[in-house]
Design a protein around this motif. Structure first.
Motif: not given
Length: 753
Positions: A8-22, A223-230, A325-328
Motif C-alpha cells: 500500500a502507498p505510504e502516508e504522505t508526510p505533513g497534512g492534517y488528515n481531515f475527514g469528509t465533513f471537516a 493535501g490535508d485529507l485523510r482519504d481524498p478519494h472518498r 513551516a512546521g510539522p504540518r
C-alpha cells in the motif's frame, strides 16, 4: 508461487488528515453560502425576476455539478496530493497545461478573498452608516484578522469554521423564516418576469455565479485529507446539494414576500428588517460569518495551490514557495504573497466603497464579473482535463467514481467558455490569450510543418510532432497500453487469434497482424511480398479488423522472429505483447519454446499463447459466465488482470465476472484484495485449499468459464524432454476447456499504476 511484492502507498508526510465533513463539506458549504446569498441574491431576483433567477441558479449549479463530476472522476483515479484542482489537472494534462491553469486558479482564488471581505465590510457599513468614511480601514482590519487565523494554521481555521457554520445556520433560519407571514401568490406573480432590459440575464448571471464556485474550497484541502478519494466526491456533492436547496428556498420566499424595488435598492437591509423575532443582529452575524468564512476558505486554498506549483518547480523562481513551516507543512511563504496581493485590492475597493451610493456602484458588483470570469475558465480547464482523460482511453483510467461520463465534462467545458464570453467578450479574450500564451511559453519548441494534401499533410505533421514529443516523455506504468503483434501464420485459418487480440486491445492499443512467409529464394523479395501484403490488407478490411498488417519473408521462422522483434516499431511505439498460437506439429515444439525465450528473455516483451484454439472465427461468450485468472506471480497477475479488465469493457462482455484463483493463504488473499481495491477493479478472489496443480484444478473450476488466463509454466526450460512433456500435457488437459491463454509477463504492466 512467488511472494507478492505489492504494498500500500505510504502516508504522505505533513497534512492534517481531515475527514469528509471537516475537510471538504464544511469549507465548501461555507464558501458557497457566502456573500451572494446575503448581499446579492435579492438584487438579482429583483432585476431578473423569479423565472430568470431560477434559470440562473439551474445553469450555474449545472456547471458546478459537471465540474464536481469531473473532479470526482480525476480525484478517484490518481494519487491526490496538495494543490487541489491544480494537482489533479497537472497530472492529467501535463505540467504545461497544469501550470497555466494553476496560476489562473491561484489568481481567481486570490481575487475571491477581497471580494468576500468586501461583503462583510459592506454589511457592517449598512448597519452603521457612520462608519462609511472608514470603509478602507474596516476592509484591511478584517483581512488582517483572517490572515492571523491562516498564519496560525489550517486547524485553527477549520475550528473557526465550525463556529462560523453554527452562526450561519441560525442566521439562515432567521432570515428565511422571518418574512414568511408576508408570502402571497400575487407578489410571486408580480416578481415572475424581469424588470427591464437594463439588467439582462447575462449580467445577473455574472453577479450570481460566484455563489456556486465554492466547491473548490474543499478540493483545495486535498493535501490535508485523510482519504481524498472518498472525501472529495462525497463532500463536494453534499455541499453543493445542500447549498442549491437553500438558495432555491431563499429565492422562492423572497419572490413571494418582497417588493421588487426594495429588493433592488436594499437587498441586504430587507433581510435584517424582516428577521424572525426581530433578530436582525443575527442576520448581520450570518453575513459576517458567511463572507468571512468564504474569504477564509480561499485564503487557505490559494497558498496551497502556489505551494504545489512550487513543489513541481515548473516556473523560474517559483520553487521558492515550496517550503512549508512546521510539522504540518504550512505554506507561509505563499500566505505572505497572497497577503501582498490582497492588501492593495482591499485598499482600492475600500476607496470605491467609501464613495459608493447604491448597490450598482458597489465594488462588490464591480468585482463579481472579474471573479466569475476567472472561475469559469478554471472550471472549463478542469472539465477539459476530465474529458481528455476519458477520451484518451488509457486502461489506467479506472475512476472509483462510477457516475462520470465524458459528455458531462464536454458540457461543463462548453458551458463555462460560452458563459465567460457572454459575460464579457473582451476580457474573456484577454484571459484566454493569457492562459494560451503561458501554455505556449511553457511548451515552446520548434515545429516543422509538412504540406501536400490538406488532410494528409495536417495528419502527417501532427503524427510527426506527437511521435517526437511522445519519445521524450518519461515511461510510466500508468500509461501502459497493450500494443500487440500477432504472429498469425495463415490468418484466414487462425482468425480467432486475431479476434482475441482485438478483444484484449479494446482500441486502447495498436494491433499488428504479421504474416511470416518462409522462402529460401533471396531474389525478388519485394515483388513476392507485395501481393501477400495486399491480400493481408484486404482480409483486414473484409473482417473489419482495425490492425496494421505486414509481411516478412525469411528463410526460416527463427530469423524472421528476431527481425520482427528488432525492427517492427516506430520508435517509441513498439509491440509490448507478442501473441501466437499453439504449435500444431510436434517438430515445432522445441522451436516454439525457443521463440518464447527469445521474446521474453532476449527482447523483454510479454507473450500470450492461445493454447487451445478452436475452429470458431469469433470469440464466443456465454451470458453470466466468468473470466478466470490463475494467479501465480505479481507480474503475471497484473498483466492478466489488466487484459481481463479490458475484455470487460467490451459491450458483449460487460456482465462477465472476473475471478482470481490462488492458494488459500489469508495474508496473500488480503494483499491481493488491497491491490484490486487500489486498482479500482472488481473481482472475486477464490482461495483454494488444495494444492494448485493446473492439470487437476482447471477442469474442476474453469470448465464453465468464458475465458481462462494462466501463467505459462516452465516456458523458460531448456530441457527438450521437459518441453515435449509440457506441450503434450497442456495440449491434453486444455483440449476440452474454454479458450485458455498462457501468459508470460515482463513486469511492465502494473495494476497499481
Amino acid at each position: 508461487m512467488q511472494n507478492e511484492n505489492f504494498s500500500a502507498p505510504e502516508e504522505t508526510p505533513g497534512g492534517y488528515n481531515f475527514g469528509t465533513f471537516a475537510g471538504v463539506y464544511t469549507p465548501a458549504l461555507l464558501t458557497i453560502l457566502g456573500l451572494v446569498m446575503f448581499m446579492r441574491t435579492n438584487f438579482v431576483l429583483g432585476n431578473a425576476g423569479l423565472f430568470q433567477t431560477l434559470l440562473i441558479l439551474l445553469v450555474g449549479s449545472s456547471i458546478t455539478l459537471a465540474t464536481g463530476f469531473s473532479i470526482s472522476a480525476i480525484a478517484t483515479n490518481t494519487d491526490v496530493g496538495g494543490g487541489g484542482a491544480y494537482y489533479l489537472i497537472s497530472r492529467v494534462l501535463g505540467p504545461a497545461f497544469g501550470t497555466s491553469i494553476g496560476l489562473t486558479l491561484f489568481v481567481s482564488q486570490s481575487l475571491a478573498i477581497p471580494f468576500n471581505i468586501l461583503g462583510a465590510t459592506e454589511a457592517i457599513i449598512d448597519g452603521w452608516p457612520e462608519l462609511r468614511p472608514y470603509f478602507p480601514l474596516v476592509n484591511v482590519a478584517l483581512g488582517a484578522i483572517l490572515f492571523f487565523f491562516v498564519w496560525k494554521g489550517a486547524d485553527w481555521a477549520i475550528r473557526a469554521q465550525f463556529f462560523i457554520m453554527a452562526v450561519l445556520g441560525v442566521s439562515v433560519i432567521v432570515f428565511l423564516a422571518g418574512p414568511l407571514g408576508n408570502f402571497s401568490l400575487e407578489n410571486l406573480r408580480a416578481n415572475w418576469g424581469p424588470l427591464d432590459t437594463v439588467h439582462s440575464l447575462i449580467p445577473c448571471f455574472a453577479i450570481f455565479f460566484p455563489a456556486v464556485t465554492g466547491i473548490m474550497a474543499g478540493v483545495n484541502m486535498s493535501g490535508d485529507l485523510r482519504d481524498p478519494h472518498r472525501s472529495i466526491p462525497r463532500g463536494t456533492f453534499y455541499a453543493l446539494g445542500t447549498a442549491v436547496v437553500l438558495y432555491l428556498i431563499q429565492i422562492i420566499i423572497a419572490a413571494g414576500c418582497f417588493n421588487r424595488q426594495d429588493m433592488i435598492a436594499y437587498p441586504y437591509v430587507l433581510l435584517t428588517k424582516n428577521a424572525l423575532f426581530g433578530l436582525g443582529f443575527m442576520v448581520l452575524a450570518g453575513v459576517l460569518a458567511a463572507t468571512l468564512s468564504t474569504a477564509l476558505g480561499w485564503m487557505l486554498g490559494a497558498p496551497r495551490v502556489l505551494q504545489s506549483l512550487g513543489v513541481d518547480n515548473v516556473l523560474p523562481g517559483i520553487g521558492f514557495f515550496r517550503a512549508g513551516a512546521g510539522p504540518r507543512n504550512e505554506p507561509r511563504r505563499a500566505i505572505i504573497l497572497v497577503a501582498v496581493i490582497v492588501l492593495p485590492i482591499l485598499i482600492w475597493s475600500g476607496m470605491i466603497g467609501r464613495n459608493a451610493s447604491d448597490t450598482e456602484s458597489s465594488p462588490i458588483t464591480v468585482m463579481s464579473e472579474l471573479v466569475s470570469l476567472f472561475f469559469l475558465f478554471t472550471y472549463a480547464i478542469i472539465n477539459l482535463a476530465a474529458f481528455v482523460e476519458s477520451l484518451g482511453a488509457n486502461p489506467s483510467f479506472r475512476p472509483r467514481f462510477r457516475f462520470f461520463h465524458w459528455g458531462i465534462a464536454a458540457y461543463g467545458t462548453a458551458a463555462c467558455v460560452l458563459a465567460a464570453f457572454l459575460i464579457d467578450l473582451e476580457l474573456s479574450i484577454v484571459a484566454f490569450l493569457v492562459i494560451l500564451g503561458l501554455y505556449i511559453w511553457l511548451r515552446y519548441r520548434n515545429l516543422t510543418m509538412a504540406y501536400g494534401d490538406a488532410r494528409r499533410g495536417f495528419v502527417y505533421s501532427r503524427i510527426y510532432s506527437l511521435l517526437h514529443q511522445y519519445a521524450r516523455l518519461p515511461l510510466h506504468p500508468k500509461n501502459w497500453r497493450p500494443t500487440i503483434a500477432v504472429l498469425s501464420g495463415e490468418p484466414e485459418e487462425r482468425s480467432m487469434l486475431m479476434e482475441y487480440a482485438l478483444l484484449f486491445s479494446q482500441r486502447r492499443g495498436i494491433v499488428s497482424l504479421i504474416q511470416i512467409v518462409i522462402s529460401d529464394d533471396p531474389h525478388n523479395i519485394g515483388e513476392r511480398r507485395t501481393p501477400q501484403l495486399r491480400r493481408l490488407r484486404r482480409l483486414a478490411r473484409e473482417r473489419q479488423w482495425p490492425v496494421f498488417p505486414t509481411v516478412v519473408i525469411a528463410p526460416e521462422f527463427d530469423s524472421a522472429l528476431r527481425i520482427i522483434l528488432q525492427s517492427h516499431s516506430l520508435d517509441p511505439i513498439r509491440p509490448n505483447i507478442v501473441m501466437m498460437g499453439w504449435p500444431r506439429r510436434a517438430e515445432r515444439v522445441v522451436p516454439f519454446f525457443t521463440h518464447l525465450q527469445t521474446i521474453v528473455g532476449d527482447f523483454h516483451r510479454n507473450a500470450i499463447v492461445l493454447a487451445n484454439e478452436r475452429s470458431s472465427a469469433r470469440p464466443q461468450r456465454y451470458d453470466g459466465g466468468t473470466i478466470d485468472i490463475w494467479w501465480q506471480t505479481p507480474e503475471g497477475g497484473s498483466l492478466m488482470t489488466i487484459l481481463a479488465y479490458l475484455v470487460q469493457l467490451d459491450r458483449d462482455w460487460r456482465k462477465s465476472v472476473l475471478r482470481i484463483f490462488l492458494p488459500m493463504n489469508r495474508e496473500k488473499v488480503r494483499r491481493i484484495r488491497q491491490v484490486l481495491d487500489a486498482a479500482r477493479i472488481e473481482a472475486e478472489i477464490v482461495g483454494l485449499d488444495e494444492e494448485v496443480r493446473l492439470r487437476r484444478v482447471l477442469p474442476k473450476y474453469s470448465s464453465g468459464a468464458e475465458l481462462v488466463f494462466i501463467e505459462f509454466p516452465d516456458y523458460n526450460t531448456t530441457d527438450v524432454r521437459r518441453q515435449l512433456v509440457t506441450h503434450e500435457l497442456l495440449k491434453r488437459d486444455l483440449a476440452g476447456l474454454p479458450p485458455c491463454f498462457l501468459v508470460v509477463s515482463n513486469g511492465e504492466a502494473d495494476l497499481l499504476a
